[in-house]
Design an enzyme around this catalytic site. Structure first.
Site, PDB file in Angstrom:
ATOM      1  CE  LYS A  44       7.970  24.560   3.820  1.00  0.00           C
ATOM      2  NZ  LYS A  44       8.888  23.555   3.231  1.00  0.00           N
ATOM      3  NE  ARG A 136      12.550  16.364   2.696  1.00  0.00           N
ATOM      4  CZ  ARG A 136      12.474  17.682   2.933  1.00  0.00           C
ATOM      5  NH1 ARG A 136      12.731  18.159   4.124  1.00  0.00           N
ATOM      6  NH2 ARG A 136      12.146  18.518   1.975  1.00  0.00           N
ATOM      7  CE1 TYR A 264       7.695  23.717  38.274  1.00  0.00           C
ATOM      8  CE2 TYR A 264       7.777  24.759  36.116  1.00  0.00           C
ATOM      9  CZ  TYR A 264       7.048  24.237  37.174  1.00  0.00           C
ATOM     10  OH  TYR A 264       5.689  24.229  37.115  1.00  0.00           O
ATOM     11  CG  MET A 312       3.122  25.088  29.322  1.00  0.00           C
ATOM     12  SD  MET A 312       1.798  24.011  29.871  1.00  0.00           S
ATOM     13  CE  MET A 312       2.645  22.467  30.062  1.00  0.00           C
TER      14      MET A 312
HETATM   15  C1  PLP Z   1       9.657  24.319   2.330  1.00  0.00           C
HETATM   16  C2  PLP Z   1      10.021  24.002   0.933  1.00  0.00           C
HETATM   17  C3  PLP Z   1      10.546  24.997   0.110  1.00  0.00           C
HETATM   18  C4  PLP Z   1      10.893  26.367   0.615  1.00  0.00           C
HETATM   19  O1  PLP Z   1      12.126  26.280   1.261  1.00  0.00           O
HETATM   20  P1  PLP Z   1      12.810  27.554   1.936  1.00  0.00           P
HETATM   21  O2  PLP Z   1      14.172  27.123   2.285  1.00  0.00           O
HETATM   22  O3  PLP Z   1      11.961  27.833   3.127  1.00  0.00           O
HETATM   23  O4  PLP Z   1      12.753  28.647   0.949  1.00  0.00           O
HETATM   24  C5  PLP Z   1      10.817  24.676  -1.213  1.00  0.00           C
HETATM   25  N1  PLP Z   1      10.578  23.449  -1.677  1.00  0.00           N
HETATM   26  C6  PLP Z   1      10.078  22.468  -0.929  1.00  0.00           C
HETATM   27  C7  PLP Z   1       9.857  21.123  -1.514  1.00  0.00           C
HETATM   28  C8  PLP Z   1       9.794  22.694   0.411  1.00  0.00           C
HETATM   29  O5  PLP Z   1       9.299  21.719   1.177  1.00  0.00           O
END
Ligand code: PLP
Length: 379
Positions: A44, A136, A264, A312
């Site tokens: 992801k 969640r 800054y 930035m």
């Molecule tokens: C991101 C995610 C993972 C992977 O988690 P890591 O700690 O990065 O290995 C696994 N399961 C779900 C549901 C996730 O959202």
């Protein structure tokens, strides 16, 4: 066309990110060795900022057998890689028919999602998703038994195949926390209910990177690992290999007196006469402003402090009495082998986690990918 090409600017003059797929290969082998079940490579957020397809290919060549992403949009570029892809975290009106048509497996976290998936054309492979105690994503335990029974009926009607049950742990980065025992118990309970409803999910998965490295009781039939592939161990239990190196050139050097205010708000004043180097990388490129005053970079093999506020587009480095030449390369972070700061150090300086830094690098950073040796030999 040729005129355009002739005038195309040179690249390589700004910040550059090198991605080391050899590190991804090593990390994958280590994780596959620890997991007692299959290994799903979670790619992801563009493979945690490292390139989803590159990370996926490398992981599959070194022990992963499956791929996982959040939205369906992240699944489409992975379809050619020849292994099952699971997508979780979709809107209830996502394009389930497309998922089914392309063979993408989807997580089902609610009755509403189940109804929408079941209504779409084709027989979709689904993983029922239970909330293992973090409120969640995933179905609330109060609705789980009904979700299982409803899914079983949809399966009998040929609308879905329940191939998996999944959960996620909220505190796996603290292996001793009671929250993990609760998560394991909740997941076992969820599997019992699925079984009692007549479901026979082949894939039962709870562990991400931290639990894969610290607690075999969470492994079940598969581990879903993302961070670990790119060298991040949230549990701090295992040495993995970071896969990113960020460098940038020094584009100006000035000699200054003691007491010179920098940047800054004049947030820093030089303590002694020194040289200040300007480096064209800032928070728009993903370096956290919150690390100002604490972060360091490597210049000519020596750590130098970032002084003043990270802006930035740029930051200023105190180069010391000798200075450096224009165009010399500064290593902002890397695996640490040559003494350079790591992403973990930048994250600590900013009060955040490594994940936030590697996934936040901006579009102006030029990316170069170095293949794993085995992939190189194929090409
Ligand atoms: C991101 C995610 C993972 C992977 O988690 P890591 O700690 O990065 O290995 C696994 N399961 C779900 C549901 C996730 O959202």
């Amino acid at each position: 066309m040729s005129a355009l090409l002739a005038t195309r600017p040179r690249t390589g003059a700004g910040p550059r990110l090198d991605v080391d797929l050899g590190a991804v290969a090593d990390n994958t082998r280590l994780l596959a060795g620890r997991a007692t079940g299959e290994l799903m490579a979670v790619v992801k957020a563009d493979g945690f900022g490292h390139g989803a397809v590159d990370v996926a290919r490398t992981a599959l060549a070194h022990g992963a057998t499956r791929l996982g992403v959040t939205s369906l949009e992240e699944a489409w570029p992975l379809l050619d890689l020849g292994v099952p892809v699971l997508s979780w975290l979709n809107h209830v009106d996502a394009d389930w028919a497309a998922a089914t048509a392309h063979g993408v497996e989807v997580a089902v976290p609610s009755l509403q999602h189940l109804a929408a998936v079941a209504a779409a054309a084709g027989r979709t492979r689904v993983h029922l998703h239970v909330d293992a105690g973090m409120a969640r994503d995933g179905a609330d335990p109060s609705s789980w038994a009904l979700l299982c029974r409803t899914a079983r009926r949809a399966e009998q009607r040929g609308e879905v195949d329940v191939v998996g049950v999944m959960g996620h742990l909220g505190c796996a980065d603290r292996p001793g926390d009671d929250c993990n025992a609760l998560g394991r118990t909740r997941f076992a309970w969820a599997l019992e209910h699925a079984r009692a409803a007549g479901l026979r999910p082949r894939d039962r998965h709870l562990a991400a990177t931290a639990a894969t490295l610290t607690d075999p009781r969470t492994h079940h039939t598969m581990s879903r690992v993302g961070a670990g592939l790119v060298g991040i161990d949230p549990s701090g239990s295992t040495v993995l290999r970071p896969a990113m190196r960020l460098t940038a050139p020094v584009i100006s050097v000035r000699r200054v007196r003691a007491g010179t205010p920098v940047g800054y708000g004049h947030a820093h004043r030089t303590a002694t006469a020194t040289h200040l180097g300007l480096v064209p990388v800032g928070y728009a490129d993903g370096l956290p402003r919150a690390a100002s005053g604490r972060a360091e970079v490597l210049v000519r093999g020596v750590r130098r402090p970032v002084v003043g506020l990270v802006s930035m587009d740029q930051l200023v480095v105190d180069l010391g009495v000798r200075g450096v030449d224009l165009g010399e390369t500064v290593t902002v972070f890397g695996p640490g082998d040559a003494g350079e700061p790591t992403v973990a150090e930048w994250a600590a300086a900013a009060g955040t986690i490594e994940h936030e830094i590697v996934t936040g690098l901006g579009a102006r950073v030029e990316r170069r990918v170095r293949s794993a040796a085995h992939l190189r030999s194929l090409s």
